[in-house]
Design a protein around this motif. Structure first.
Motif, PDB file in Angstrom:
ATOM      1  N   ASN A 101       0.835  -1.196   0.000  1.00 10.02           N
ATOM      2  CA  ASN A 101       0.000   0.000   0.000  1.00 10.02           C
ATOM      3  C   ASN A 101       0.875   1.254   0.000  1.00 10.02           C
ATOM      4  O   ASN A 101       1.855   1.348   0.744  1.00 10.02           O
ATOM      5  CB  ASN A 101      -0.905  -0.014   1.233  1.00 10.02           C
TER       6      ASN A 101
ATOM      7  N   THR B 173       0.505   4.099   1.236  1.00  9.07           N
ATOM      8  CA  THR B 173       0.406   5.016   2.377  1.00  9.07           C
ATOM      9  C   THR B 173       1.556   4.855   3.363  1.00  9.07           C
ATOM     10  O   THR B 173       1.670   5.645   4.299  1.00  9.07           O
ATOM     11  CB  THR B 173      -0.914   4.789   3.129  1.00  9.07           C
ATOM     12  N   TYR B 174       2.405   3.841   3.152  1.00  7.88           N
ATOM     13  CA  TYR B 174       3.466   3.570   4.118  1.00  7.88           C
ATOM     14  C   TYR B 174       4.788   4.172   3.667  1.00  7.88           C
ATOM     15  O   TYR B 174       5.080   4.285   2.472  1.00  7.88           O
ATOM     16  CB  TYR B 174       3.619   2.061   4.330  1.00  7.88           C
ATOM     17  N   THR B 175       5.591   4.552   4.640  1.00  7.91           N
ATOM     18  CA  THR B 175       6.930   5.077   4.371  1.00  7.91           C
ATOM     19  C   THR B 175       7.932   3.929   4.356  1.00  7.91           C
ATOM     20  O   THR B 175       7.606   2.788   4.726  1.00  7.91           O
ATOM     21  CB  THR B 175       7.350   6.095   5.440  1.00  7.91           C
TER      22      THR B 175
ATOM     23  N   ASP C  43       8.279   2.477   7.745  1.00 11.01           N
ATOM     24  CA  ASP C  43       7.129   1.632   8.078  1.00 11.01           C
ATOM     25  C   ASP C  43       7.326   0.231   7.509  1.00 11.01           C
ATOM     26  O   ASP C  43       7.065  -0.777   8.189  1.00 11.01           O
ATOM     27  CB  ASP C  43       5.839   2.230   7.518  1.00 11.01           C
TER      28      ASP C  43
ATOM     29  N   GLN D 174       7.549  -0.707  -2.110  1.00 10.11           N
ATOM     30  CA  GLN D 174       6.240  -1.051  -2.651  1.00 10.11           C
ATOM     31  C   GLN D 174       6.362  -2.059  -3.786  1.00 10.11           C
ATOM     32  O   GLN D 174       5.580  -3.019  -3.880  1.00 10.11           O
ATOM     33  CB  GLN D 174       5.535   0.220  -3.132  1.00 10.11           C
TER      34      GLN D 174
END
Length: 759
Positions: free
Chosen positions: A101, A103-105, A108, A665
């Motif tokens: 996803n 939305t993660y760094t 993360d 990702q």
């Protein structure tokens, strides 16, 4: 009838019948006591033989049932462990989907990767430690054992194997390529400078022993007009010189001050700079300041109260002044004693050219104990360069360190190179500190390197973390990443020249190819295909600052694998693989081929790239020794009545997850089908084990029926019919009593002869 007393025939007859009765009575007692019809072979020779054979089958059937029960227990142990592996794979898949996803760094995903690594470690632990009666169940050892003659090949156990010794030859049909990353352009912050030395000697054997320059301070950016550094050794001399560097004239001034070569003495006292400042209007007075080029210090000054003819200094030279001057006008000159070194290791740095209006011409001597060469250590010398701001008249004396590398003989390697001073907005140099690079300033104006940064590199089933600090230079970053790739991740080459170019900072761009963009890093490994792929993680701001782009995808080698019997030379099979894995040629074995077995990396100086070619040792034969170590369950009473149980290697490597990372990702997306394949393997094995458990339960049921029927058959042959035998016993008992009574009567017959004698 006659009457005799010598031989009592009636008594003998009674004894004979009584003996037979007693024998029959004894056999009945034995049978009734044992419950068996056959107690001795003499009781029923053929029946005894058949019975013993049946007894062997019965005990075998009983033991086979117990064996099957043990087999079920073993399989249930393995299936229970695989149930946990399956659960962990499901969790890993969930984590991969989560990491995919956007939305993660990066950090993360690193935290998610930490759980993945723990799960992988636990899968390996379960594979290693799951055992039944000390027999390993999940690491492949319970199916087969193997060893290889080279670390260039390895084996994964996939099922029942054909044991033997195999000769494996490898041939590169198509050479692949490595993955190549490129970073964003590293530029200097607006108020920072950087220095770069580029050796321009055509003959590599005459390269100067200047290895680098570093720590530039307060220097003018050279733009397209770099300094030229010439390194001279002993035995070379030139005359003294004083040269104009720059001037500052106020509005209304139209004077010039220049040197007269005839006025320069051979006894100049220093190498450095002379600043002439007009202290009176027109030609009334001037003061000359002297600065050292090796210390930057003010050495002294000289005052001239009348400069209408010339300016006389106390440093061995004079200057001629013409035109009109105002108080505050300034002129800057370089002062060189000339080149005078005479001993090995002594030398001089001649600096010429430079930025427009600030061109240098100075020679800095290092004589006596100031050696520029050593066989034991590198030597660092600090030099000072002066410039005069034509707009403000400010004198600036900047400096930088010149590092001289060790030499084989302690003598100076002479030659010529270029010194580039980069200014704000220009591409950083290899000696630029990370904290001075604009890319490491975030959107809020914070410098990433106010604190130490971690950068983790993932590859080859491992990870390596390096620590970056603000005072680290670009060259230090190159060294740290290279060390991680070569020494910690085993992604380097035996060729040190290749290793030195795994991480290259492009300070001098090429006209074409990967090195055209100045100020970028090129990062790659020395392995082709997926084996050489890497990924990076760290603080998201750091990852964003690097902006790593994959400019070349990895491509695996296409390898022709030929397998022969090592003893007879008979061909076993041939396969062409494009993913370094070979299935089906050797029964039960999946061969894993190291890409370096057939292909080696090398540095192509012409194109300045790492390339790959067929390995010089590519024709070397490799040998694999395989031994069948499968578990055969004895589930019948006779030879050959077995069930083979073979559980493949189900550690992380066997599941194909050793290089599974979710730190980006893209990698997380790619991990999902890899985990699905691993789940398929585990589910397939669990289904096989479940089927075998069900089979064994049916086997036990069948064996139980056979045991029952065979026991009944043996019973009919050997067991005693108690009712019949009791009747026989009763008859024998009565006959025994009657025989005993009759024997007593027969023994009384001779008594009748006494009656005759009495008469």
């Amino acid at each position: 009838m006659s009457l005799s007393i010598y031989n009592n025939v009636m008594s003998l007859n009674s004894q004979r019948h009584l003996g037979g009765t007693q024998s029959a009575l004894g056999k009945s007692l034995e049978r009734l006591s044992s419950g068996l019809r056959i107690n001795h072979a003499a009781d029923d020779a053929s029946g005894m033989a058949i019975s013993e054979k049946l007894r062997g089958q019965i005990s075998g059937l009983k033991r086979a049932m117990m064996n099957a029960q043990d087999g079920i227990s073993m399989l249930q142990t393995a299936e229970g462990a695989l149930g946990e592996v399956s659960s962990m794979l499901q969790r890993m898949r969930e984590l991969a989907v989560q990491a995919a996803n956007g939305t993660y760094t990066s950090n993360d995903r690193v935290e998610l990767q930490k759980e993945v690594e723990q799960l992988k470690a636990e899968i390996n632990r379960i594979s290693t430690s799951t055992e039944f009666n000390t027999k390993k169940l999940l690491n492949g050892d319970g199916t087969a054992l193997w060893s290889a003659s080279s670390n260039k090949i390895s084996a994964l156990i996939r099922g029942n194997v054909a044991e033997g010794n195999y000769q494996i030859s490898l041939e590169a049909n198509k050479i692949g390529q490595s993955q190549v990353f490129k970073t964003d352009i590293m530029t200097l912050q607006d108020d920072k400078i950087g220095a770069e030395y580029v050796d321009s000697t055509a003959n590599a054997t005459d390269d100067t022993n200047i290895s680098k320059v570093s720590n530039p301070k307060s220097l003018w950016a050279t733009g397209d007009n770099d300094y030229t550094l010439t390194l001279h050794g002993s035995g070379i001399t030139t005359s003294s010189a004083v040269a104009t560097i720059g001037s500052y004239l106020q509005p209304g001034s139209a004077g010039t001050i220049k040197t007269d070569s005839n006025s320069i003495s051979s006894s100049l006292t220093f190498d450095g700079y002379a600043l002439v400042e007009i202290t009176g209007d027109n030609a009334s007075a001037a003061i000359t300041y002297f600065y050292s080029a090796t210390t930057g210090e003010l050495l002294g000054s000289s005052t001239d109260t009348d400069i209408s003819d010339d300016i006389t200094t106390n440093a061995g030279f004079s200057l001629s002044a013409t035109g009109t001057f105002q108080k505050g006008d300034k002129f800057l000159f370089s002062v060189s004693r000339g080149i005078v070194p005479s001993n090995n290791g002594q030398g001089a740095i001649e600096i010429t050219d430079g930025p427009t209006a600030q061109e240098q011409k100075i020679t800095i001597n290092f004589t006596a104990a100031s050696s520029l060469a050593s066989t034991t250590e590198e030597i660092t010398k600090t030099i000072y360069l002066a410039d005069l701001d034509e707009q403000t008249g400010n004198l600036n004396i900047g400096n930088l360190d010149i590092v001289f590398a060790k030499t084989d003989d302690g003598a100076i390697n002479t030659g010529t190179g270029t010194l580039h001073i980069a200014g704000g907005g220009e591409a950083a140099t290899t000696t630029t500190k990370l904290k001075d690079i604009a890319r490491f300033i975030d959107a809020d104006g914070n410098n990433l390197f106010e604190n130490k940064q971690e950068l983790t590199i993932w590859g080859n089933g491992k990870s390596a973390t390096i620590y970056l600090e603000g005072d680290d230079t670009i060259a230090d970053l190159e060294t740290k990443i290279t060390d991680a790739l070569v020494n910690e991740l085993d992604l380097g080459s035996s060729d040190e020249q290749v290793n030195s170019h795994l991480v290259d900072y492009i300070s001098v761009p090429s006209n074409d190819g990967n090195r055209t963009v100045k100020g970028t890093f090129i990062i790659q490994t020395a392995l082709t295909g997926e084996q050489g792929e890497i990924a990076f993680s760290g603080d998201q701001r750091l990852i964003d600052a690097f902006s790593l782009a994959e400019i070349q995808e990895s491509v695996s080698n296409t390898t022709l694998v030929t397998v022969k019997d090592a003893h007879t030379g008979d061909l076993i099979g041939v396969d062409e693989t494009g993913n370094d894995r070979v299935n089906g040629v050797i029964e039960g074995i999946e061969l894993v081929v190291d890409s370096r077995a057939t292909v080696e990396s090398y540095w192509d100086a012409a194109t300045e790239t790492i390339k790959f070619r067929e390995n010089a040792n590519a024709n070397e034969n490799h040998f694999l020794h395989v031994v069948d170590n499968s578990t055969d369950l004895q589930i019948g009473p006779n030879q050959g009545q077995t069930l083979s149980v073979s559980i493949p290697q189900l550690d992380v490597k066997g599941l194909g997850l050793e290089n599974m990372f979710i730190v980006s990702q893209k990698l997380a997306q790619r991990a999902i089908p890899d985990i699905d394949n691993a789940l398929t393997q585990v589910v397939t094995i669990r289904a096989t084990i479940g089927a075998q458990i069900n089979r064994l339960e049916h086997t036990i049921a069948n064996l139980s029926v056979a045991h029952e029927n065979m026991t009944a058959s043996e019973s009919r042959i050997r067991d005693l019919d108690m009712a019949e035998e009791m009747s026989q016993f009763t008859r024998s008992q009565i006959l025994s009593q009657a025989g005993t009574a009759m024997l007593a009567q027969a023994n009384q017959v001779p008594q009748m002869a006494l009656q005759l004698l009495q008469g």
